[in-house]
Design an enzyme around this catalytic site. Structure first.
Site, PDB file in Angstrom:
ATOM      1  N   SER A  14      -2.598  -8.007   3.134  1.00  0.00           N
ATOM      2  CA  SER A  14      -3.119  -7.880   4.504  1.00  0.00           C
ATOM      3  C   SER A  14      -3.504  -9.243   5.045  1.00  0.00           C
ATOM      4  O   SER A  14      -3.595  -9.437   6.255  1.00  0.00           O
ATOM      5  CB  SER A  14      -4.338  -6.959   4.524  1.00  0.00           C
TER       6      SER A  14
ATOM      7  N   HIS B  11       0.835  -1.209   0.000  1.00  0.00           N
ATOM      8  CA  HIS B  11       0.000   0.000   0.000  1.00  0.00           C
ATOM      9  C   HIS B  11       0.870   1.260   0.000  1.00  0.00           C
ATOM     10  O   HIS B  11       0.585   2.228  -0.702  1.00  0.00           O
ATOM     11  CB  HIS B  11      -0.874   0.043   1.256  1.00  0.00           C
TER      12      HIS B  11
HETATM   13  P1  AMP Z   1      -6.546  -3.625  -0.294  1.00  0.00           P
HETATM   14  O1  AMP Z   1      -6.385  -2.822   0.947  1.00  0.00           O
HETATM   15  O2  AMP Z   1      -6.117  -5.044  -0.159  1.00  0.00           O
HETATM   16  O3  AMP Z   1      -7.898  -3.450  -0.925  1.00  0.00           O
HETATM   17  O4  AMP Z   1      -5.518  -3.004  -1.337  1.00  0.00           O
HETATM   18  C1  AMP Z   1      -5.536  -1.623  -1.636  1.00  0.00           C
HETATM   19  C2  AMP Z   1      -4.673  -1.402  -2.853  1.00  0.00           C
HETATM   20  O5  AMP Z   1      -3.338  -1.822  -2.557  1.00  0.00           O
HETATM   21  C3  AMP Z   1      -5.139  -2.201  -4.074  1.00  0.00           C
HETATM   22  O6  AMP Z   1      -5.006  -1.397  -5.231  1.00  0.00           O
HETATM   23  C4  AMP Z   1      -4.179  -3.364  -4.076  1.00  0.00           C
HETATM   24  O7  AMP Z   1      -3.993  -3.908  -5.365  1.00  0.00           O
HETATM   25  C5  AMP Z   1      -2.899  -2.692  -3.579  1.00  0.00           C
HETATM   26  N1  AMP Z   1      -1.972  -3.694  -3.064  1.00  0.00           N
HETATM   27  C6  AMP Z   1      -2.243  -4.681  -2.185  1.00  0.00           C
HETATM   28  N2  AMP Z   1      -1.154  -5.462  -1.992  1.00  0.00           N
HETATM   29  C7  AMP Z   1      -0.171  -4.950  -2.785  1.00  0.00           C
HETATM   30  C8  AMP Z   1       1.182  -5.304  -3.057  1.00  0.00           C
HETATM   31  N3  AMP Z   1       1.761  -6.354  -2.469  1.00  0.00           N
HETATM   32  N4  AMP Z   1       1.888  -4.555  -3.927  1.00  0.00           N
HETATM   33  C9  AMP Z   1       1.312  -3.487  -4.541  1.00  0.00           C
HETATM   34  N5  AMP Z   1       0.046  -3.099  -4.331  1.00  0.00           N
HETATM   35  C10 AMP Z   1      -0.700  -3.822  -3.473  1.00  0.00           C
END
Ligand code: AMP
Length: 286
Positions: free
Chosen positions: A186, A37
């Site tokens: 997460s 993130h």
């Molecule tokens: P989430 O909180 O899981 O909904 O993720 C929020 C944003 O962070 C989304 O655009 C995900 O694709 C991105 N994201 C989650 N994990 C990663 C990662 N390991 N590398 C890059 N972006 C990520």
């Protein structure tokens, strides 16, 4: 860094920033922030001059048997992680702020969830496109930053932006990984030590798929078989799918032709924890 929960207050603050000539960047998240993130936040801060991070665990994208109730939440911890990264505004609404009447209006990219995660998470992408459309209307961003780790999510949002003429540029950012290759998520905190060690098979499988394609393999079935074999080498891994799809149609192709961009993706369970990973490849000339 201001923290606001009211959608109308966020709209007002962003309107003021836009009136002052600022380029607004939005990073939508569900919190439990990790370096993946933070890489999006850093990219946003480098590209835009008014950065909004949203933190909202969106219930409408979780299925009834999924992990909504136990999804990790730590707003204070999240705020301390992004402090100093150039964030101007954190939008952290409650479920009542976002869905005062319950969700009755939906945004759906029809047919975009026939492959990859879609068949296994009915309603998930409709929940994602609906909340992201709401975030776009509330945060009035010029650019929105998404991780390519969630490949299908990025491709579907990109199509929604196109088809609904949102005046927003979607920016896909590379997957941030642990030193052994595991994509940061997460949900990694749910893994026990044994599962955590074996979870390296996901990144190994997508790396092998990428190498096969760049080395000249053109048969998606052979690439999928190679991914399945690597996952099967982990005794506790249960494969949900391993697929190669075209990034424009989000559908499989018979053969990989030169110039086509594809994504090789998979989902794997370790106990009750579902992990995903993928690689984007532009098929080289033979
Ligand atoms: P989430 O909180 O899981 O909904 O993720 C929020 C944003 O962070 C989304 O655009 C995900 O694709 C991105 N994201 C989650 N994990 C990663 C990662 N390991 N590398 C890059 N972006 C990520």
């Amino acid at each position: 860094m201001q923290v606001v929960s009211s959608p109308t207050q966020v709209q007002r603050l962003v309107q003021d920033a836009r009136a002052g000539g600022h380029v607004v960047g939005l990073v939508p998240t569900m919190g439990a922030l990790h370096s993946g993130h933070l890489s999006l936040v850093e990219r946003a801060a480098a590209t835009a001059d008014f950065v909004v991070v949203s933190i909202f665990v969106n219930p409408t994208q979780f299925g009834p048997a999924e992990d909504l109730a136990r999804y990790p939440a730590d707003l204070q911890g999240d705020l301390s992680k992004i402090e100093g990264l150039g964030v101007d505004l954190v939008f952290a609404p409650s479920v009542g702020d976002m869905y005062p009447e319950g969700p009755t209006t939906w945004v759906e990219v029809e047919g975009a969830d026939r492959h990859l995660c879609g068949p296994f998470r009915p309603g998930h992408f409709r929940g994602v496109t609906t909340i992201v459309a709401k975030l776009f209307n509330i945060c009035l961003a010029d650019k929105a930053f998404f991780g390519l780790k969630d490949a299908q999510q990025f491709l579907i949002i990109r199509r929604m932006i196109d088809e609904l003429n949102f005046s927003i540029e979607p920016i896909g950012c590379p997957t941030v990984r642990e030193p052994d290759g595991l994509a940061m998520s997460s949900r990694n905190v749910y893994l026990n030590d044994r599962e955590r060690k074996q979870a390296v098979v996901l990144s190994q499988a997508v790396a092998a798929a990428g190498k096969l394609i760049t080395d000249g393999e053109r048969d998606p079935e052979i690439i999928q078989r190679a991914m399945r074999a690597i996952v099967a080498s982990a005794p506790d891994a249960v494969l949900q799918y391993a697929e190669v799809v075209d990034t424009r149609t989000i559908a499989p192709v018979d053969r990989l032709s030169a110039g086509r961009e594809v994504v090789a993706a998979l989902a794997v369970f370790f106990g009750g924890t579902r992990l995903i990973d993928n690689v984007f490849v532009t098929v080289p000339p033979s």
